[in-house]
Enzyme design. Structure first.
Site, PDB file in Angstrom:
ATOM      1  N   LYS A 141     -16.669 -37.459  -3.944  1.00 51.42           N
ATOM      2  CA  LYS A 141     -16.840 -38.546  -3.093  1.00 51.42           C
ATOM      3  C   LYS A 141     -18.510 -37.634  -3.965  1.00 51.42           C
ATOM      4  O   LYS A 141     -19.171 -37.709  -4.161  1.00 51.42           O
ATOM      5  CB  LYS A 141     -17.485 -38.974  -2.124  1.00 51.42           C
ATOM      6  N   TYR A 187     -13.448 -30.584   9.291  1.00 53.38           N
ATOM      7  CA  TYR A 187     -13.000 -30.579  10.198  1.00 53.38           C
ATOM      8  C   TYR A 187     -13.481 -28.983  10.803  1.00 53.38           C
ATOM      9  O   TYR A 187     -12.931 -28.823  12.181  1.00 53.38           O
ATOM     10  CB  TYR A 187     -11.724 -30.794  10.372  1.00 53.38           C
ATOM     11  N   ASP A 194      -2.086 -40.928   5.199  1.00 53.52           N
ATOM     12  CA  ASP A 194      -1.264 -41.417   5.986  1.00 53.52           C
ATOM     13  C   ASP A 194      -1.269 -43.202   5.470  1.00 53.52           C
ATOM     14  O   ASP A 194      -0.588 -44.112   5.188  1.00 53.52           O
ATOM     15  CB  ASP A 194      -2.621 -41.781   7.399  1.00 53.52           C
ATOM     16  N   ASP A 232      -6.942 -36.487   4.425  1.00 57.75           N
ATOM     17  CA  ASP A 232      -5.827 -36.787   6.079  1.00 57.75           C
ATOM     18  C   ASP A 232      -5.361 -38.856   5.857  1.00 57.75           C
ATOM     19  O   ASP A 232      -4.772 -39.104   6.820  1.00 57.75           O
ATOM     20  CB  ASP A 232      -6.563 -36.331   6.925  1.00 57.75           C
TER      21      ASP A 232
END
Ligand code: NAD
Length: 372
Positions: free
Chosen positions: A195, A144, A256, A252
């Site tokens: 990852k 981000y 959710d 993030d």
């Protein structure tokens, strides 16, 4: 601090932010009046409300006020009207700017499967039962924020969007330290998510977490999990997790998804913490995990419990009141046990309440619990 009283800065923001923060405010006032919490509540405009007044999403003296506050209670940002803003206004980037400016690098997102919300969750009761985990998400770096970023036009006329996923070893180490410290106070296990199989930054993430563990936290259990597997494990058997350590993007997304363990996105609180300064103070912003929910904004039906539980995190992490944090969590559980439900967690046989009605139910539980 204002005298010997802590400063709680309320920034309600956009969409349902002001609706849910109005309930947090009433509950903070209850703690001041009924439990002797030494705090002063102040407010700062943010988002569209600030834009209408100052022509900016964040007023000029907002950042210094945020730095001076002992805790910031934040609502939400973003929404449909952002499309009408001139591009130079920074749009929903502003919350990212705040995170960067205050160096809020560690984002804690506790997720609990409260028995009362078994019906609200889409997961089978036996899958969610007993789940009590915290996602520790890196919040001030990663994709981000990485440079270069932007959209460019290639010589042949095609356009290319670019974002950069990058982490330095110190950025990884400091957030991993928060996760290990937190695990020691809980069930003593960290699952670090990456990852590493396909991303160099993921490989570095794993190496740094492993080295820190061996050097300073060998007493804490550590396992590594690939982010895609983690998404599946969170809905297959979430009770296996204690502390989940993630980068900015994976945290993030995973949180959710994990909201359905709790029963609704509206249930999840969060704490965003900065580094501890030489005077022992740290910047800290508390906000529900959800966004501005433009689809339900202005209707008085939003679930305020994510915001209210964020106040519990502030009581614990910034205000030195862990017993009051437990009291507030118990009051929320009790209000739910007694059947209060906003629309997002409603089921047959329960009592549907408004945003304000849920605030009333929590306040009534607090009164009863305080009387003993
Ligand atoms: P959202 O979290 O606002 O809403 C997702 C869904 O969950 C919607 O259906 C919404 O009605 C529901 N929901 C969210 N909170 C709820 C609550 N308290 N009670 C009941 N239902 C609730 O995400 P979105 O719709 O993808 O994004 C809307 C805007 O919010 C976008 O502009 C986005 O950028 C912004 N956003 C901001 C934050 C933040 O302020 N930290 C976080 C996420 C998204």
């Amino acid at each position: 601090m204002a005298g010997n009283r802590a400063t709680l800065l309320i920034m309600a923001g956009d969409g349902i932010g002001p609706e849910v923060l109005a309930e947090s405010r009433r509950i903070a006032e209850w703690f001041i009046l009924r439990r002797g919490l030494a705090a002063v509540l102040t407010e700062e405009l943010f988002g569209l409300a600030a834009y209408r007044k100052h022509g900016r999403l964040l007023g000029e003296d907002a950042l210094p006020r945020m730095r001076a506050a002992d805790a910031i209670l934040f609502g939400a940002t973003g929404g449909l009207s952002f499309a009408e803003l001139p591009p130079e206004v920074g749009k929903s980037d502003s919350l990212l700017r705040i995170r960067k400016a205050l160096d809020l690098y560690a984002n804690l997102r506790p997720i609990k499967a409260l028995p009362a919300l078994a019906e609200a969750s889409t997961l089978k009761a036996r899958a969610r039962e007993g789940t009590d985990l915290v996602i520790v998400r890196e919040l001030s770096s990663g994709i981000y924020f990485g440079e270069p970023r932007g959209v460019e036009t290639l010589p042949d006329g095609r356009r290319r969007g670019i974002n950069t996923h990058s982490y330095t070893s110190d950025e990884i180490e400091r957030v991993a330290r928060v996760a290990f410290e937190l695990a020691r106070k809980r069930r003593n296990h960290v699952t670090s998510v990456d990852k590493a199989n396909v991303m160099e930054a993921g490989k570095l993430w794993r190496e740094v977490v492993e080295a820190l563990h061996d050097a300073d936290y060998a007493d804490v259990g550590l396992s590594h999990m690939l982010a895609d597997n983690c998404a599946m494990q969170l809905v297959r058997a979430p009770h296996q997790f204690d502390v989940l350590l993630t980068d900015n993007l994976f945290g993030d997304l995973l949180s959710d998804g994990a909201a359905m363990i709790a029963g609704s996105l509206g249930m999840l609180p969060s704490a965003s913490l900065g580094p501890v300064g030489p005077d022992g103070r740290r910047s800290a912003l508390y906000e529900p995990v959800h966004g501005s929910a433009p689809d339900i904004a202005g209707r008085g039906i939003a679930n305020p419990l994510g915001a209210i539980l964020s106040l519990a995190l502030a009581l614990e992490w910034s205000l030195g009141r862990p017993a009051d944090a437990r009291l507030l969590e118990s009051a929320v559980a009790r209000a739910l046990d007694e059947g209060a439900r906003t629309a997002d967690i409603m089921h047959a046989g329960a009592k549907q309440v408004s945003t304000r009605g849920m605030g009333d139910a929590v306040l009534a539980s607090l009164e009863r619990l305080a009387r003993g």
